[in-house]
Design a protein around this motif. Sequence first.
Motif, PDB file in Angstrom:
ATOM      1  N   GLY A  24       5.065  54.111  18.961  1.00 30.90           N
ATOM      2  CA  GLY A  24       5.964  54.491  18.004  1.00 30.90           C
ATOM      3  C   GLY A  24       7.397  54.508  18.381  1.00 30.90           C
ATOM      4  N   ALA A  25       8.238  54.734  17.689  1.00 31.97           N
ATOM      5  CA  ALA A  25       9.818  54.753  18.264  1.00 31.97           C
ATOM      6  C   ALA A  25      10.377  55.643  17.536  1.00 31.97           C
ATOM      7  N   ILE A  26      11.543  56.017  18.016  1.00 31.92           N
ATOM      8  CA  ILE A  26      12.779  56.695  17.397  1.00 31.92           C
ATOM      9  C   ILE A  26      14.219  56.078  17.717  1.00 31.92           C
ATOM     10  N   LYS A  27      14.819  56.183  16.627  1.00 30.88           N
ATOM     11  CA  LYS A  27      16.013  55.425  16.793  1.00 30.88           C
ATOM     12  C   LYS A  27      17.267  56.325  15.997  1.00 30.88           C
ATOM     13  N   GLU A  28      18.301  56.431  16.571  1.00 30.90           N
ATOM     14  CA  GLU A  28      19.369  57.404  15.896  1.00 30.90           C
ATOM     15  C   GLU A  28      19.742  56.948  14.464  1.00 30.90           C
ATOM     16  N   TYR A  29      19.613  57.760  13.644  1.00 30.42           N
ATOM     17  CA  TYR A  29      19.913  57.415  12.103  1.00 30.42           C
ATOM     18  C   TYR A  29      21.337  58.157  11.976  1.00 30.42           C
ATOM     19  N   ALA A  30      21.528  59.376  12.441  1.00 32.95           N
ATOM     20  CA  ALA A  30      22.903  60.090  12.164  1.00 32.95           C
ATOM     21  C   ALA A  30      23.121  60.973  13.537  1.00 32.95           C
ATOM     22  N   PRO A  31      24.227  61.636  13.586  1.00 28.83           N
ATOM     23  CA  PRO A  31      24.321  62.547  14.614  1.00 28.83           C
ATOM     24  C   PRO A  31      23.224  63.648  14.365  1.00 28.83           C
ATOM     25  N   CYS A  75       9.649  59.459   1.587  1.00 32.47           N
ATOM     26  CA  CYS A  75      10.223  59.583   3.105  1.00 32.47           C
ATOM     27  C   CYS A  75      10.094  61.223   3.242  1.00 32.47           C
ATOM     28  N   PHE A  76      10.014  61.301   4.650  1.00 34.20           N
ATOM     29  CA  PHE A  76       9.889  62.907   5.068  1.00 34.20           C
ATOM     30  C   PHE A  76      10.732  62.979   6.125  1.00 34.20           C
ATOM     31  N   GLU A  77      10.785  64.426   6.544  1.00 35.47           N
ATOM     32  CA  GLU A  77      11.687  65.000   7.486  1.00 35.47           C
ATOM     33  C   GLU A  77      11.030  66.178   8.249  1.00 35.47           C
ATOM     34  N   LYS A  78      11.408  66.473   9.400  1.00 33.25           N
ATOM     35  CA  LYS A  78      10.985  67.477  10.190  1.00 33.25           C
ATOM     36  C   LYS A  78      12.015  67.983  10.909  1.00 33.25           C
ATOM     37  N   GLU A  79      12.281  69.468  10.941  1.00 36.30           N
ATOM     38  CA  GLU A  79      13.069  70.102  11.722  1.00 36.30           C
ATOM     39  C   GLU A  79      12.334  70.286  13.055  1.00 36.30           C
ATOM     40  N   LEU A  80      13.325  69.882  14.165  1.00 35.16           N
ATOM     41  CA  LEU A  80      12.905  70.108  15.565  1.00 35.16           C
ATOM     42  C   LEU A  80      13.136  71.347  15.980  1.00 35.16           C
ATOM     43  N   ILE A 125      20.260  63.164  14.213  1.00 39.48           N
ATOM     44  CA  ILE A 125      18.947  62.951  13.211  1.00 39.48           C
ATOM     45  C   ILE A 125      18.479  61.421  14.002  1.00 39.48           C
ATOM     46  N   MET A 126      17.126  61.693  14.300  1.00 34.51           N
ATOM     47  CA  MET A 126      16.514  60.363  14.879  1.00 34.51           C
ATOM     48  C   MET A 126      15.427  59.995  13.706  1.00 34.51           C
ATOM     49  N   GLU A 145      14.555  66.481  23.525  1.00 36.91           N
ATOM     50  CA  GLU A 145      15.060  66.400  24.922  1.00 36.91           C
ATOM     51  C   GLU A 145      16.677  65.872  24.598  1.00 36.91           C
ATOM     52  N   LEU A 146      16.827  64.843  23.774  1.00 38.20           N
ATOM     53  CA  LEU A 146      18.170  64.061  23.823  1.00 38.20           C
ATOM     54  C   LEU A 146      19.020  64.901  22.886  1.00 38.20           C
ATOM     55  N   GLY A 147      18.629  66.147  22.292  1.00 37.52           N
ATOM     56  CA  GLY A 147      19.380  66.742  21.760  1.00 37.52           C
ATOM     57  C   GLY A 147      19.482  66.834  20.088  1.00 37.52           C
ATOM     58  N   TYR A 148      18.473  65.923  19.656  1.00 32.62           N
ATOM     59  CA  TYR A 148      18.469  65.688  18.206  1.00 32.62           C
ATOM     60  C   TYR A 148      17.664  67.036  17.576  1.00 32.62           C
ATOM     61  N   GLN A 149      18.127  67.326  16.237  1.00 34.53           N
ATOM     62  CA  GLN A 149      17.617  68.658  15.592  1.00 34.53           C
ATOM     63  C   GLN A 149      16.572  68.110  14.510  1.00 34.53           C
ATOM     64  N   LYS A 150      16.552  66.909  13.913  1.00 33.24           N
ATOM     65  CA  LYS A 150      15.586  66.573  12.737  1.00 33.24           C
ATOM     66  C   LYS A 150      15.251  65.086  13.200  1.00 33.24           C
ATOM     67  N   CYS A 151      13.854  64.928  12.703  1.00 31.41           N
ATOM     68  CA  CYS A 151      13.283  63.667  12.504  1.00 31.41           C
ATOM     69  C   CYS A 151      13.258  63.401  11.052  1.00 31.41           C
ATOM     70  N   ILE A 152      13.637  61.918  10.635  1.00 36.93           N
ATOM     71  CA  ILE A 152      13.166  61.540   9.390  1.00 36.93           C
ATOM     72  C   ILE A 152      12.457  60.303   9.613  1.00 36.93           C
ATOM     73  N   LEU A 153      11.852  59.903   8.452  1.00 38.35           N
ATOM     74  CA  LEU A 153      11.047  58.695   8.432  1.00 38.35           C
ATOM     75  C   LEU A 153      10.668  58.124   6.883  1.00 38.35           C
TER      76      LEU A 153
END
Length: 150
Positions: free
Chosen positions: A61-68, A144-149, A70-71, A101-109
């Motif tokens: 799996g991977a994560i990529k910055e979508y917005a400040p 589409c989904f989201e989760k608050e970290l 948000i990954m 750990e990188l300081g992001y507050q939310k993941c979307i997908l």
Amino acid sequence: MIKIIRTDSTNQDFIELVKHLDADLAIRDGEDHSFYDQFNKIDNIKHAVVLYQHEKPVGCGAIKEYAPNIMEVKRMYTLPESRGKGLATSVLAELEKWATELGYQKCILETGKKQPEAIALYHKSSYRLIPNYGQYAEVEDSVCFEKELM
């Protein structure tokens, strides 16, 4: 024995697993595959994980910055013979931990309606359904989904 490594999109095991993912999606998506494929290039992903079971790469799996703050979760895949063992849950949890750990507050997908296993994984992992975003806004077969970290 399970091991998860953090890497990037130059990792050969990640590249090979993504090839399997793309082949599976080409079948599931049919004629829509080229539309989705344009948003799933891996040439510049800085945050990828590979899960090894008995030293064999079986999930990624991977994560990529979508917005400040948000990954976006990308390229989630588990080999068919390794499914149903909670491995994808482990990959997703590692990605969420890394994003935090990188300081992001939310993941979307985004995932496809033709991927019920993925939809079940995200529901089970406390992701909530959101309106389709960005390039998926008008795509009927996307979910589409989201989760608050934390």
